[in-house]
Each structure stands twice: as structure tokens, then as C-alpha cells.
Design a protein around this motif. Structure first.
Motif, PDB file in Angstrom:
ATOM      1  N   SER A  29       5.487  -2.803   2.006  1.00 13.79           N
ATOM      2  CA  SER A  29       4.908  -3.812   1.116  1.00 13.79           C
ATOM      3  C   SER A  29       3.881  -3.234   0.164  1.00 13.79           C
ATOM      4  CB  SER A  29       4.266  -4.936   1.939  1.00 13.79           C
ATOM      5  OG  SER A  29       3.145  -4.448   2.640  1.00 13.79           O
ATOM      6  N   SER A  30       3.314  -2.059   0.496  1.00 12.24           N
ATOM      7  CA  SER A  30       2.292  -1.480  -0.375  1.00 12.24           C
ATOM      8  C   SER A  30       2.851  -1.070  -1.729  1.00 12.24           C
ATOM      9  CB  SER A  30       1.634  -0.277   0.296  1.00 12.24           C
ATOM     10  OG  SER A  30       2.588   0.727   0.568  1.00 12.24           O
ATOM     11  N   THR A  31       4.177  -1.044  -1.865  1.00 13.69           N
ATOM     12  CA  THR A  31       4.768  -0.708  -3.161  1.00 13.69           C
ATOM     13  C   THR A  31       4.874  -1.931  -4.065  1.00 13.69           C
ATOM     14  OG1 THR A  31       7.028  -1.066  -2.384  1.00 13.69           O
ATOM     15  CG2 THR A  31       6.111   1.137  -2.109  1.00 13.69           C
ATOM     16  N   TYR A  32       4.464  -3.089  -3.580  1.00 12.28           N
ATOM     17  CA  TYR A  32       4.626  -4.332  -4.322  1.00 12.28           C
ATOM     18  C   TYR A  32       3.299  -5.003  -4.618  1.00 12.28           C
ATOM     19  CZ  TYR A  32       9.541  -4.118  -2.933  1.00 12.28           C
ATOM     20  OH  TYR A  32      10.838  -3.735  -2.745  1.00 12.28           O
ATOM     21  N   THR A  33       3.199  -5.551  -5.809  1.00 10.79           N
ATOM     22  CA  THR A  33       2.217  -6.590  -6.067  1.00 10.79           C
ATOM     23  C   THR A  33       2.694  -7.841  -5.328  1.00 10.79           C
ATOM     24  OG1 THR A  33       1.587  -5.762  -8.247  1.00 10.79           O
ATOM     25  CG2 THR A  33       1.281  -8.109  -7.829  1.00 10.79           C
ATOM     26  N   MET A  34       1.758  -8.595  -4.763  1.00  9.13           N
ATOM     27  CA  MET A  34       2.126  -9.788  -4.009  1.00  9.13           C
ATOM     28  C   MET A  34       1.461 -11.011  -4.620  1.00  9.13           C
ATOM     29  SD  MET A  34       4.098  -8.580  -1.675  1.00  9.13           S
ATOM     30  CE  MET A  34       4.234  -9.983  -0.571  1.00  9.13           C
ATOM     31  N   SER A  71      -5.780 -11.565   0.391  1.00  7.49           N
ATOM     32  CA  SER A  71      -6.077 -10.222   0.865  1.00  7.49           C
ATOM     33  C   SER A  71      -4.800  -9.612   1.421  1.00  7.49           C
ATOM     34  CB  SER A  71      -7.180 -10.251   1.935  1.00  7.49           C
ATOM     35  OG  SER A  71      -6.755 -10.996   3.066  1.00  7.49           O
ATOM     36  N   ARG A  72      -4.855  -8.327   1.699  1.00  5.18           N
ATOM     37  CA  ARG A  72      -3.672  -7.676   2.257  1.00  5.18           C
ATOM     38  C   ARG A  72      -4.074  -6.579   3.220  1.00  5.18           C
ATOM     39  NH1 ARG A  72      -0.216  -5.823  -2.612  1.00  5.18           N
ATOM     40  NH2 ARG A  72       1.170  -5.080  -0.949  1.00  5.18           N
ATOM     41  N   ASP A  73      -3.213  -6.342   4.180  1.00  3.81           N
ATOM     42  CA  ASP A  73      -3.370  -5.240   5.117  1.00  3.81           C
ATOM     43  C   ASP A  73      -2.064  -4.451   5.048  1.00  3.81           C
ATOM     44  OD1 ASP A  73      -3.527  -3.495   7.266  1.00  3.81           O
ATOM     45  OD2 ASP A  73      -4.459  -4.953   8.585  1.00  3.81           O
ATOM     46  N   ASN A  74      -2.064  -3.383   4.261  1.00  4.25           N
ATOM     47  CA  ASN A  74      -0.828  -2.631   4.057  1.00  4.25           C
ATOM     48  C   ASN A  74      -0.359  -1.934   5.330  1.00  4.25           C
ATOM     49  OD1 ASN A  74      -0.537  -3.425   1.400  1.00  4.25           O
ATOM     50  ND2 ASN A  74      -1.635  -1.656   0.583  1.00  4.25           N
ATOM     51  N   SER A  75      -1.268  -1.684   6.262  1.00  6.87           N
ATOM     52  CA  SER A  75      -0.852  -1.062   7.523  1.00  6.87           C
ATOM     53  C   SER A  75      -0.008  -2.023   8.359  1.00  6.87           C
ATOM     54  CB  SER A  75      -2.072  -0.613   8.316  1.00  6.87           C
ATOM     55  OG  SER A  75      -2.814  -1.721   8.789  1.00  6.87           O
TER      56      SER A  75
END
Length: 124
Positions: A29-34, A71-75
Motif C-alpha cells: 500500500s505504500s506505493t499508493y496515495t490513499m 493516517s496510515r501505517d505502511n508496515s
């Protein structure tokens, strides 16, 4: 390709809080804007909030600014929408979306992948 699954919706009284989650599988998901969007019955889908790949840039609709936090948690491949001071007019199906172009856009057509949505109902 990425698959998105939302959770955390429900029924809450006005003034209450909910936290929505959107978990991605497939590509990281870290490759995407959300983004988070919502659609109420009889109304068009509207932008709620967006967050850049790193999480450093966020964007909010005026109607939720100061009440909602994205917010996001890419892990964990997860994006969150913390919703406070909820109002009856926040009632809608909330969907998350992913875009791999790099910008934090407010238009639904900019997003390539969508979840099924989760219902949020705010009672007065």
C-alpha cells in the motif's frame, strides 16, 4: 493491483467517534496515495480525506476539517480515518480508494482501486 477492505463502520450517536480502517492486500500500500470518500443515499460520492504515500501530506474536505483525521501505517498496509464529533449529516457509506499516480487528489476519478465500503450511521 491492490485489494482494499474497509472495517470499523457502525451506528453511533451524534457527538461520538468512530475509527475506520482500510487494509490493502496485493501490492504494497505504500506505493499508493490513499483516499476516503463517502456517499449518502440520493447524493453523489464526495471526497472526505486523502493522504500521500509517506503520510506527510494530507488533504480534507472542508466539511470534516478539524473533526476527522486520516493516517496510515505502511508496515500494516492500513489507512485509518478517525472521525470525531460526528454529525447526522456524516451518515453515509465510506469507501477507501488507492491511486498510484503520486498526487493527493480530491476527485474520485483519480483513484484506480476501490473497496466495497462500510456503513456509518450517526443518530441525532
Amino acid at each position: 493491483q491492490v485489494q482494499l477492505v474497509e472495517s470499523g463502520g457502525g451506528l453511533v450517536q451524534a457527538g461520538g467517534s468512530l475509527r475506520l480502517s482500510c487494509t490493502a492486500s496485493g501490492r504494497t500500500s505504500s506505493t499508493y496515495t490513499m483516499g476516503w470518500f463517502r456517499q449518502a443515499p440520493g447524493r453523489e460520492r464526495e471526497f472526505v480525506a486523502g493522504i500521500s504515500r509517506s503520510g506527510r501530506i494530507t488533504n480534507y474536505a472542508d466539511s470534516v476539517k478539524g473533526r476527522f483525521t486520516i493516517s496510515r501505517d505502511n508496515s500494516k498496509n492500513t489507512v485509518y480515518l478517525q472521525m470525531n464529533s460526528l454529525k447526522p449529516e456524516d451518515t453515509a457509506v465510506y469507501s477507501c480508494a488507492a491511486d498510484d499516480s503520486g498526487g493527493v487528489y480530491r476527485t474520485a476519478s483519480s483513484y484506480d482501486f476501490w473497496g466495497q465500503g462500510t456503513q456509518v450511521t450517526v443518530s441525532s
